[in-house]
Design a protein around this motif. Structure first.
Motif, short mmCIF file in Angstrom:
data_model
loop_
_atom_site.label_atom_id
_atom_site.label_comp_id
_atom_site.label_asym_id
_atom_site.label_seq_id
_atom_site.Cartn_x
_atom_site.Cartn_y
_atom_site.Cartn_z
N LYS A 19 -10.70 6.92 -6.95
CA LYS A 19 -9.47 7.96 -7.40
C LYS A 19 -9.39 8.79 -6.31
CE LYS A 19 -7.84 10.71 -11.30
NZ LYS A 19 -8.19 11.31 -12.29
N ALA A 20 -10.51 9.54 -6.06
CA ALA A 20 -10.46 10.60 -4.99
C ALA A 20 -10.16 10.42 -3.44
CB ALA A 20 -11.91 11.35 -5.05
N ALA A 21 -10.45 9.05 -3.24
CA ALA A 21 -9.80 8.61 -1.91
C ALA A 21 -8.60 8.63 -1.90
CB ALA A 21 -10.71 7.44 -1.41
N PHE A 22 -8.20 7.86 -3.05
CA PHE A 22 -6.74 7.60 -3.16
C PHE A 22 -5.87 9.00 -3.08
CE2 PHE A 22 -2.91 6.65 -6.03
CZ PHE A 22 -2.16 5.96 -5.11
N LEU A 39 0.86 -1.30 -0.02
CA LEU A 39 -0.08 0.12 0.12
C LEU A 39 0.87 1.33 0.24
CD1 LEU A 39 -2.98 -0.58 2.52
CD2 LEU A 39 -2.93 -0.69 -0.09
N GLY A 40 1.82 1.47 0.69
CA GLY A 40 2.66 2.44 1.00
C GLY A 40 3.50 2.82 -0.39
N ALA A 41 3.86 1.88 -0.91
CA ALA A 41 4.81 1.99 -2.08
C ALA A 41 3.58 2.67 -3.43
CB ALA A 41 5.38 0.87 -2.86
N ALA A 42 2.43 2.11 -3.03
CA ALA A 42 1.30 2.44 -4.24
C ALA A 42 1.00 3.77 -4.05
CB ALA A 42 0.30 1.64 -4.24
N VAL A 43 0.87 4.45 -2.62
CA VAL A 43 0.47 5.72 -2.61
C VAL A 43 1.60 6.71 -2.71
CG1 VAL A 43 0.28 7.52 -0.56
CG2 VAL A 43 -0.98 5.03 -0.74
N GLU A 44 2.87 6.35 -2.61
CA GLU A 44 3.88 7.04 -2.95
C GLU A 44 4.09 7.29 -4.43
OE1 GLU A 44 7.77 5.71 -1.34
OE2 GLU A 44 8.97 7.30 -2.41
N ALA A 45 3.82 5.95 -5.20
CA ALA A 45 3.89 6.27 -6.88
C ALA A 45 2.70 7.17 -7.22
CB ALA A 45 3.62 4.98 -7.39
N GLY A 46 1.50 7.18 -6.58
CA GLY A 46 0.61 8.11 -7.11
C GLY A 46 0.93 9.58 -6.81
N PHE A 82 0.54 12.53 -9.39
CA PHE A 82 -0.44 13.55 -9.09
C PHE A 82 0.34 14.85 -9.10
CE2 PHE A 82 -3.26 10.49 -7.03
CZ PHE A 82 -4.56 10.48 -8.11
N HIS A 83 1.41 14.80 -8.50
CA HIS A 83 2.21 16.01 -8.41
C HIS A 83 2.79 16.34 -9.72
CE1 HIS A 83 5.39 18.06 -5.48
NE2 HIS A 83 4.88 19.06 -6.29
N GLU A 134 -5.09 10.08 0.07
CA GLU A 134 -4.18 9.27 0.79
C GLU A 134 -2.79 9.94 0.63
OE1 GLU A 134 -4.59 7.20 4.04
OE2 GLU A 134 -6.23 6.77 2.58
N THR A 135 -2.53 10.33 -0.68
CA THR A 135 -1.36 10.85 -1.02
C THR A 135 -1.19 12.14 -0.60
OG1 THR A 135 -2.29 11.87 -3.32
CG2 THR A 135 -1.73 9.57 -3.54
N LEU A 136 -2.09 13.05 -0.51
CA LEU A 136 -2.10 14.31 0.16
C LEU A 136 -1.55 14.10 1.83
CD1 LEU A 136 -4.99 16.54 -0.60
CD2 LEU A 136 -2.85 16.67 -1.41
N ARG A 137 -2.17 12.99 2.42
CA ARG A 137 -1.72 12.89 3.61
C ARG A 137 -0.23 12.49 3.86
NH1 ARG A 137 -7.18 11.68 5.28
NH2 ARG A 137 -7.31 9.96 3.90
N LEU A 138 0.09 11.72 2.89
CA LEU A 138 1.45 11.28 2.89
C LEU A 138 2.41 12.56 2.83
CD1 LEU A 138 3.88 9.21 2.85
CD2 LEU A 138 3.36 8.82 0.35
N TYR A 139 2.07 13.28 1.43
CA TYR A 139 2.84 14.40 1.30
C TYR A 139 2.94 15.24 2.41
CZ TYR A 139 4.38 18.57 -1.22
OH TYR A 139 5.19 19.54 -1.99
N SER A 140 1.94 15.78 3.14
CA SER A 140 1.99 16.63 4.29
C SER A 140 2.82 16.31 5.29
CB SER A 140 0.55 17.35 4.41
OG SER A 140 -0.12 16.10 5.29
N ALA A 141 2.80 14.88 5.69
CA ALA A 141 3.54 14.28 6.38
C ALA A 141 4.96 14.27 6.18
CB ALA A 141 2.94 12.87 6.82
N THR A 142 5.24 14.28 5.05
CA THR A 142 6.96 14.17 4.73
C THR A 142 7.63 15.38 4.25
OG1 THR A 142 6.23 13.14 2.39
CG2 THR A 142 6.45 11.62 4.36
N VAL A 143 6.86 16.04 3.37
CA VAL A 143 7.49 17.23 2.66
C VAL A 143 7.11 18.40 3.60
CG1 VAL A 143 8.10 18.16 0.64
CG2 VAL A 143 7.05 15.96 0.52
N VAL A 144 8.35 19.35 3.56
CA VAL A 144 8.02 20.67 4.19
C VAL A 144 7.35 20.37 5.53
CG1 VAL A 144 7.15 23.07 4.09
CG2 VAL A 144 7.70 21.47 1.97
N PRO A 145 7.97 19.88 6.48
CA PRO A 145 7.41 19.76 7.90
C PRO A 145 7.43 21.25 8.75
CG PRO A 145 9.63 18.59 7.91
CD PRO A 145 9.32 19.18 6.54
N LEU A 146 6.31 21.85 8.75
CA LEU A 146 6.30 23.03 9.39
C LEU A 146 7.18 23.35 10.53
CD1 LEU A 146 2.92 24.68 8.50
CD2 LEU A 146 4.98 24.67 7.05
#
Lengths: 198, 198
Positions: free
Chosen positions: B60-63, B18-25, B29-30, B66-78
């Motif tokens: 597709k929207a739910a997926f 699952l994790g690799a799939a979300v990262e690929a997505g 998307f980016h 999920e990618t948004l959550r991963l992104y905000s958790a990893t890139v640019v940690p405020l």
DNA sequence: TATTTTCGTTAATGGTCATTACACAACCGC
DNA sequence: GCGGTTGTGTAATGACCATTAACGAAAATA
């Protein structure tokens, strides 16, 4: 002058006004974005059917470029602010405030039609928008050069980025006072910077 | 913790991570934007077929969320920049510079995944992006309030608009030095402003 | 009026899209 | 082994999209 309305061709005259059609299309594109406006929506808004649309404009992309031309000619005329005599930084500040105002006057049609379409990768309509945006940016840099401002490119980039941000914030739904406050802050920053450099 | 990978359900085990799939997505998307990524492209990148995709993520929207959550958790940690002790304006300047850096490190995947999707009108995926952007903005305002800065909302809006502009400029193709110069200019403006207010 | 030229409408064409029946395959506890 | 449960693959479904023949209608010139 790609649209010529004052000729008298031989056959049956067109049943709708080209100018009004372009304006209606501009509004739709501005509100929903190029990709979210179907030809069916365009033709319904204009009051014609698809074949008339294609006979008059050739394609959806060509029609969109027409609306870009109309937009850049009517909204936010740069030359109103970049007059050679004015104080440079104050002029840029006025331009930012005018942009913040223009980007929020219509509840639909938020932001800048050109800037919001200047990101689409390699589509021809996206390239057209990108080109107009680049031309306007060059005009600002030239204006700063003529006023003998140091680092004209850097300041022009800062102003361009601020306008991109204002447009995006407007599209997110920020109201006019909020956007004007941001423009004020950026304008003050320009004055502050020019004061430091002397 | 919406994705749980360490259970042992009863039936046939999933044939992909699952994790690799979300990262690929997230990468797709980016790079291309939500609307320009088809489910077929997603499933091909992950290495599965549509039914597996829908069984795992629902839509597709739910997926995408999920990618948004991963992104905000990893890139640019405020929180790396908004530490309660630091000098407020310098911290914001560092944050802007870090954003300019992050938005241009990958030639594909320019700009901010969240901000670039926070403009879509009333689609549920656009609303999700808009919500995350708003939360981050509130965190900046709170940080400024805690530091007893006057007009915290105004400054937070200025920073947010600058980040929107940086993201848009990155998507237009500006290179890293150019974007960093803009971030520097905005950072200087923040310091200049705080100096004036004392 | 006859001819020419262009317009507008109906109805299709081929393409892409997100989503899903259906049948089969792999794993669990027994 | 066996039944229940869950993932996977093939192939379809229905919707929407931009674009275009084909044909009838309208206006201008002669």
């Amino acid at each position: 002058m790609t649209i010529n309305e004052n000729k008298r061709p031989r056959g049956r005259p067109r049943g709708f006004a080209l100018g009004a059609a372009v304006e209606a299309g501009q509004h739709l594109f501005h509100e929903h974005g190029y990709e979210n406006v179907s030809v069916a929506a365009l033709t319904e808004a204009i009051g014609i059917t698809p074949p008339s649309f294609y006979a008059a404009f050739g394609s959806k992309a060509a029609f969109f470029k027409e609306t870009l031309r109309l937009y850049s000619a009517t909204v936010v005329p740069l030359d109103r602010f970049l007059t050679p005599g004015a104080a440079p930084m104050a002029a840029l500040g006025d331009m930012l405030r005018a942009a913040a105002h223009a980007y929020t006057t219509s509840p639909q049609r938020r932001g800048c039609l050109i800037l919001e379409h200047a990101k689409a990768g390699t589509t021809d309509w996206g390239i057209a928008a990108k080109q107009i945006a680049g031309e306007n940016r060059s005009r600002v840099a030239q204006f700063l050069d003529d006023a003998e401002i140091k680092a004209s490119g850097r300041v022009a980039d800062y102003v361009a980025t601020t306008m991109l941000g204002l447009s995006a914030a407007a599209r997110e739904g920020w109201d006019q006072p909020r956007l004007l406050a941001v423009a004020d802050t950026a304008a003050e920053a320009l004055l502050c910077r020019s004061a430091l450099e002397e």
